[in-house]
Design a protein around this motif. Structure first.
Motif, PDB file in Angstrom:
ATOM      1  N   UNK A 180       0.834  -1.201   0.000  1.00 37.57           N
ATOM      2  CA  UNK A 180       0.000   0.000   0.000  1.00 37.57           C
ATOM      3  C   UNK A 180       0.870   1.252   0.000  1.00 37.57           C
ATOM      4  N   UNK A 181       1.956   1.221   0.753  1.00 38.27           N
ATOM      5  CA  UNK A 181       2.872   2.360   0.756  1.00 38.27           C
ATOM      6  C   UNK A 181       3.471   2.599  -0.615  1.00 38.27           C
ATOM      7  N   UNK A 182       3.812   1.541  -1.313  1.00 38.50           N
ATOM      8  CA  UNK A 182       4.347   1.676  -2.669  1.00 38.50           C
ATOM      9  C   UNK A 182       3.301   2.257  -3.616  1.00 38.50           C
ATOM     10  N   UNK A 183       2.049   1.819  -3.450  1.00 35.54           N
ATOM     11  CA  UNK A 183       0.973   2.339  -4.291  1.00 35.54           C
ATOM     12  C   UNK A 183       0.732   3.825  -4.015  1.00 35.54           C
ATOM     13  N   UNK A 184       0.786   4.220  -2.739  1.00 34.78           N
ATOM     14  CA  UNK A 184       0.616   5.631  -2.402  1.00 34.78           C
ATOM     15  C   UNK A 184       1.737   6.476  -2.991  1.00 34.78           C
ATOM     16  N   UNK A 185       2.954   5.965  -2.948  1.00 30.67           N
ATOM     17  CA  UNK A 185       4.073   6.686  -3.531  1.00 30.67           C
ATOM     18  C   UNK A 185       3.904   6.827  -5.043  1.00 30.67           C
ATOM     19  N   UNK A 186       3.433   5.762  -5.697  1.00 37.91           N
ATOM     20  CA  UNK A 186       3.201   5.824  -7.142  1.00 37.91           C
ATOM     21  C   UNK A 186       2.100   6.839  -7.466  1.00 37.91           C
ATOM     22  N   UNK A 187       1.042   6.879  -6.649  1.00 44.30           N
ATOM     23  CA  UNK A 187      -0.030   7.847  -6.878  1.00 44.30           C
ATOM     24  C   UNK A 187       0.490   9.272  -6.688  1.00 44.30           C
ATOM     25  N   UNK A 188       1.307   9.479  -5.683  1.00 45.37           N
ATOM     26  CA  UNK A 188       1.889  10.812  -5.436  1.00 45.37           C
ATOM     27  C   UNK A 188       2.759  11.240  -6.614  1.00 45.37           C
ATOM     28  N   UNK A 189       3.598  10.326  -7.086  1.00 47.65           N
ATOM     29  CA  UNK A 189       4.448  10.634  -8.236  1.00 47.65           C
ATOM     30  C   UNK A 189       3.604  11.027  -9.449  1.00 47.65           C
ATOM     31  N   UNK A 190       2.550  10.269  -9.682  1.00 45.66           N
ATOM     32  CA  UNK A 190       1.691  10.539 -10.821  1.00 45.66           C
ATOM     33  C   UNK A 190       1.046  11.917 -10.704  1.00 45.66           C
ATOM     34  N   UNK A 191       0.560  12.244  -9.515  1.00 46.57           N
ATOM     35  CA  UNK A 191      -0.076  13.544  -9.308  1.00 46.57           C
ATOM     36  C   UNK A 191       0.916  14.678  -9.505  1.00 46.57           C
ATOM     37  N   UNK A 192       2.107  14.521  -8.959  1.00 48.38           N
ATOM     38  CA  UNK A 192       3.112  15.578  -9.077  1.00 48.38           C
ATOM     39  C   UNK A 192       3.563  15.725 -10.523  1.00 48.38           C
ATOM     40  N   UNK A 193       3.789  14.615 -11.202  1.00 49.93           N
ATOM     41  CA  UNK A 193       4.212  14.694 -12.601  1.00 49.93           C
ATOM     42  C   UNK A 193       3.130  15.312 -13.464  1.00 49.93           C
ATOM     43  N   UNK A 194       1.858  14.952 -13.204  1.00 53.88           N
ATOM     44  CA  UNK A 194       0.759  15.542 -13.958  1.00 53.88           C
ATOM     45  C   UNK A 194       0.672  17.038 -13.721  1.00 53.88           C
TER      46      UNK A 194
END
Length: 143
Positions: free
Chosen positions: A104-118
């Motif tokens: 879940x922590x890895x998924x949250x980090x991936x979601x954060x990266x996606x939001x920041x990159x977007x």
């Protein structure tokens, strides 16, 4: 006829598990090579938590506090033992929970990266549409 020669009409002995044995040997050799090259791979999240608790307890018990002396050292050791007695049963009963939490922590980090990159992409596209030149700022890598 010598012992090494065999008549053509006798079949050769075939090992049914030869392929399985060869694959297992190759896999063991590759794992040994990787361990030698990269060290021991990390275990499950529960094992890593157990190792973290052990490492922290060793570090805390190794600290020498000249101000408080032995009383503080005894309190630290008691606190460490209490923490271990609380954590260990949870790890033993629910080892998969820690793997799920790590995922879940890895998924949250991936979601954060996606939001920041977007957001970063929209921000730079808006600047390009307005004709603004980038200020020479560096791209921030989140890894």
């Amino acid at each position: 006829m010598s012992d090494t020669e065999r008549p053509a009409d006798q079949p050769r002995a075939v090992d049914d598990d030869a392929w399985e044995k060869a694959c297992a040997e190759d896999l063991a050799a590759e794992q040994a090579r990787r361990r030698a090259q990269h060290g021991t791979p990390p275990g499950s999240a529960a094992e890593e938590l157990r190792r973290l608790v052990d490492a922290v307890s060793e570090k805390l018990s190794g600290l020498q506090t000249p101000i408080a002396g032995m009383a503080a050292q005894g309190a630290v050791n008691q606190l460490i033992n209490q923490a271990k007695s609380v954590v260990e049963p949870v790890i033993q009963r629910n080892p998969d929970v820690f793997d799920h939490l790590a995922a879940a922590g890895s998924e949250l980090l991936a979601a954060y990266r996606s939001a920041v990159e977007g957001h970063e992409r929209r921000w730079t596209d808006d600047r390009k549409d307005k004709g603004d030149e980038p200020s020479g700022g560096d791209h921030i890598d989140l890894d």
